[in-house]
Write an enzyme that holds these catalytic residues in place. Sequence first.
Site, mmCIF file in Angstrom:
data_model
loop_
_atom_site.group_PDB
_atom_site.id
_atom_site.type_symbol
_atom_site.label_atom_id
_atom_site.label_comp_id
_atom_site.label_asym_id
_atom_site.label_seq_id
_atom_site.Cartn_x
_atom_site.Cartn_y
_atom_site.Cartn_z
ATOM 1 N N HIS A 82 0.810 -1.212 0.000
ATOM 2 C CA HIS A 82 0.000 0.000 0.000
ATOM 3 C C HIS A 82 0.851 1.273 0.000
ATOM 4 O O HIS A 82 1.980 1.270 0.460
ATOM 5 C CB HIS A 82 -0.888 0.034 1.249
ATOM 6 C CG HIS A 82 -1.769 -1.145 1.396
ATOM 7 N ND1 HIS A 82 -2.011 -1.736 2.607
ATOM 8 C CD2 HIS A 82 -2.475 -1.868 0.487
ATOM 9 C CE1 HIS A 82 -2.834 -2.757 2.453
ATOM 10 N NE2 HIS A 82 -3.125 -2.864 1.171
ATOM 11 N N LYS A 85 6.256 6.143 7.181
ATOM 12 C CA LYS A 85 5.789 5.269 8.259
ATOM 13 C C LYS A 85 6.982 4.754 9.067
ATOM 14 O O LYS A 85 8.020 4.437 8.499
ATOM 15 C CB LYS A 85 5.053 4.055 7.683
ATOM 16 C CG LYS A 85 3.830 4.402 6.862
ATOM 17 C CD LYS A 85 3.252 3.172 6.202
ATOM 18 C CE LYS A 85 2.065 3.534 5.336
ATOM 19 N NZ LYS A 85 1.543 2.381 4.598
ATOM 20 N N TYR A 145 2.247 1.312 13.527
ATOM 21 C CA TYR A 145 3.089 2.204 12.733
ATOM 22 C C TYR A 145 2.609 3.640 12.842
ATOM 23 O O TYR A 145 1.419 3.928 12.867
ATOM 24 C CB TYR A 145 3.242 1.755 11.279
ATOM 25 C CG TYR A 145 1.983 1.545 10.487
ATOM 26 C CD1 TYR A 145 1.507 2.536 9.638
ATOM 27 C CD2 TYR A 145 1.288 0.342 10.555
ATOM 28 C CE1 TYR A 145 0.368 2.337 8.888
ATOM 29 C CE2 TYR A 145 0.158 0.135 9.804
ATOM 30 C CZ TYR A 145 -0.309 1.143 8.971
ATOM 31 O OH TYR A 145 -1.452 0.947 8.236
ATOM 32 N N ASP A 205 -6.880 -6.276 -1.652
ATOM 33 C CA ASP A 205 -5.478 -6.400 -2.040
ATOM 34 C C ASP A 205 -5.293 -7.335 -3.235
ATOM 35 O O ASP A 205 -4.344 -7.168 -4.008
ATOM 36 C CB ASP A 205 -4.630 -6.873 -0.856
ATOM 37 C CG ASP A 205 -4.410 -5.771 0.176
ATOM 38 O OD1 ASP A 205 -4.813 -4.612 -0.069
ATOM 39 O OD2 ASP A 205 -3.826 -6.062 1.236
#
Length: 186
Positions: A61, A71, A131, A169
């Site tokens: 992603h 991140k 994250y 996904d």
Amino acid sequence: MPFIPTPIQDLFIFEPKVFEDNRGYFFEAYNEQVFKAGGIDIKFVQDNQSKSSYGVIRGLHYQQDPFAQTKLVRVLQGKILDVAIDIRKGSPYFGKSFSIELSADNKRQLLVPAGFAHGFSVLSDTAVVLYKCDRFYNKESEGGIRFDDPSLGIDWGIPKGEELVSEKDLLLPFLNECHNNFEFRK
């Protein structure tokens, strides 16, 4: 220095200093001053946390500019294979992936800058992943790359047929078909 460079420019492993004794351990998972001293000046604005079971693959992603996210990924429980792919146009590392095992035991973290696609697979019975992000989630800017793109050749550490991947996904395009607006800057 707690930052370990990877073979891909701008992608770093963060290895905090851990203090252990017979009571357990203590470490600073994030300290703005330590990051600034390491040349990383980021203001994190959002924390995301997920719990997943063995075989789950999340990703790959990213969010488009101007909502692209940096991140800082770590594992609170269990073990994952964390994967980042450079998708910055003009980058000498374009399409290259880097993977690292992150776990509650090793306490390592991966700093994934904007311009990278990110995902992970769960290698333990369960894993809790946290994250930090420097931009807020923006649904309209979502993008992604299919986890099993043959051009990437990623070994997720999960036997074929045991992967658990979301329907969303599974619909992601391969790298050569994905749309992004990232440019490499030296």
